[in-house]
Design an enzyme around this catalytic site. Structure first.
Site, mmCIF file in Angstrom:
data_model
loop_
_atom_site.group_PDB
_atom_site.id
_atom_site.type_symbol
_atom_site.label_atom_id
_atom_site.label_comp_id
_atom_site.label_asym_id
_atom_site.label_seq_id
_atom_site.Cartn_x
_atom_site.Cartn_y
_atom_site.Cartn_z
ATOM 1 N NE ARG A 250 -4.198 -1.378 -0.184
ATOM 2 C CZ ARG A 250 -4.277 -2.156 -1.241
ATOM 3 N NH1 ARG A 250 -3.291 -2.190 -2.128
ATOM 4 N NH2 ARG A 250 -5.332 -2.917 -1.445
ATOM 5 C CG HIS B 135 -1.738 0.323 -7.606
ATOM 6 N ND1 HIS B 135 -2.258 1.049 -6.565
ATOM 7 C CD2 HIS B 135 -1.898 -0.986 -7.243
ATOM 8 C CE1 HIS B 135 -2.729 0.233 -5.633
ATOM 9 N NE2 HIS B 135 -2.521 -1.006 -6.032
#
Length: 319
Positions: free
Chosen positions: A234, A282
């Site tokens: 994250r 991502h």
């Protein structure tokens, strides 16, 4: 038309792909896709199941009778903490394909740092025949932080490649053939680590966790010389200003980042231009819509047969 209420879908990624796959998903009950403007004002009072990724803030007011929530990804930090979140099960997305994709990315990044791929790329563009003497994987210790399904698969694949692999998690996990550490042994774990792989979920404890102080505790005298930081967990777990400083000062020898504090990464962010830093947008392990909907269908079927749901989030832990 089925008497069963449709599944509510509020997913903020790949709207075209979601809409396409929804045409054949949930055949027994249908779905309500909130990305469709026709559904913006629809009454959601009868909805029992919701598949969510970064849902609208008022969703739980609009759908007060939910029985279970399904996350559109492996993480649930985008749901936990939302106002009005009901006391019902929250289920993570666990899928073989997603797990495999993540391990592919982690192994690739470790190998690129092991074999100095960044330096080779520069030599290639300069048309220089510049051989490099790299260590072999067995000389390098990869420390994996986060030993859930993704972390354990990455550990197994890294071991196949010959790396010395150790693992860390808040509470100790037992993995055959792998030395593991718990929260109280963080400094010992870091001191052994040449390549740090971050696969931690985002919680209050892990926000801003990878910072300058942590990087200074990584191994400095290993086969790579300077340690490397790899993060596909994250973005808000890392302090990006500290990553930039650590690389510029030589505390870190490089990094591979798939997640960022703010996404997309701003064009003027200094991370783009740093030497020996690999950036991906991502997409290390993108949720594949067909697999995601099959997963939710299977879990709803279990639930309605009276069987326990799988992959339910521990709210106290945050994952």
């Amino acid at each position: 038309m089925s008497a069963r209420p449709p599944v509510l879908v509020d997913i903020k990624f790949n709207p075209e792909g979601v809409a396409r796959v929804l045409k054949t998903a949930f055949a027994d009950r249908g779905s309500i896709n909130l990305a469709d403007p026709a559904n913006r004002a629809r009454d959601l009072g009868d909805v029992e199941y919701a598949l969510l990724w970064k849902p609208d803030a008022d969703l739980f007011q609009r759908a007060p009778n939910l029985k279970a929530i399904f996350s559109g990804g492996a993480g649930v930090d985008h749901i936990i903490g939302m106002a009005g979140l009901p006391e019902i099960p929250i289920v993570r997305f666990v899928d073989r394909s997603l797990t495999t994709r993540m391990s592919e990315w982690v192994v690739m990044q470790c190998l690129m740092h092991l074999r100095a791929q960044y330096a080779h790329d520069i030599s290639q563009r300069q048309r220089q025949w510049a051989k490099l003497d790299a260590p072999e994987a067995a000389e390098v210790t990869v420390g994996v932080m986060g030993l859930g399904i993704l972390g354990q698969d990455a550990v197994a694949k890294l071991k196949v490649m010959g790396f010395d692999v150790i693992g860390w998690s808040r509470s100790r996990k037992h993995i055959d053939g792998v030395e593991t550490f718990d929260a109280s042994e963080l400094d010992s774990f870091l001191a052994r680590t040449d390549i740090l792989v971050g696969l931690l979920p985002l919680t209050a404890e892990t926000t801003g966790f990878y910072d300058g102080g942590l990087f200074k505790k990584l191994r400095r005298d290993g086969a790579l010389g300077r340690s490397v930081f790899i993060n596909a967990g994250r973005g808000k777990s890392q302090v990006e200003a500290d990553i930039v400083s650590a690389i510029r000062e030589g505390t870190l020898g490089g990094a591979s980042l798939d997640v960022f504090e703010t996404e997309p990464l701003a064009a003027d962010n200094p991370l783009w231009g740093l030497e020996n830093v690999f950036i991906t947008p991502h997409d290390a392990a993108v949720s594949e819509e067909n697999a995601l909907f099959r997963h939710v269908e299977a879990q709803i079927a279990r639930f309605e047969r009276g069987e326990p749901l799988q992959f339910v989030v521990d709210r106290a832990a945050g994952y």
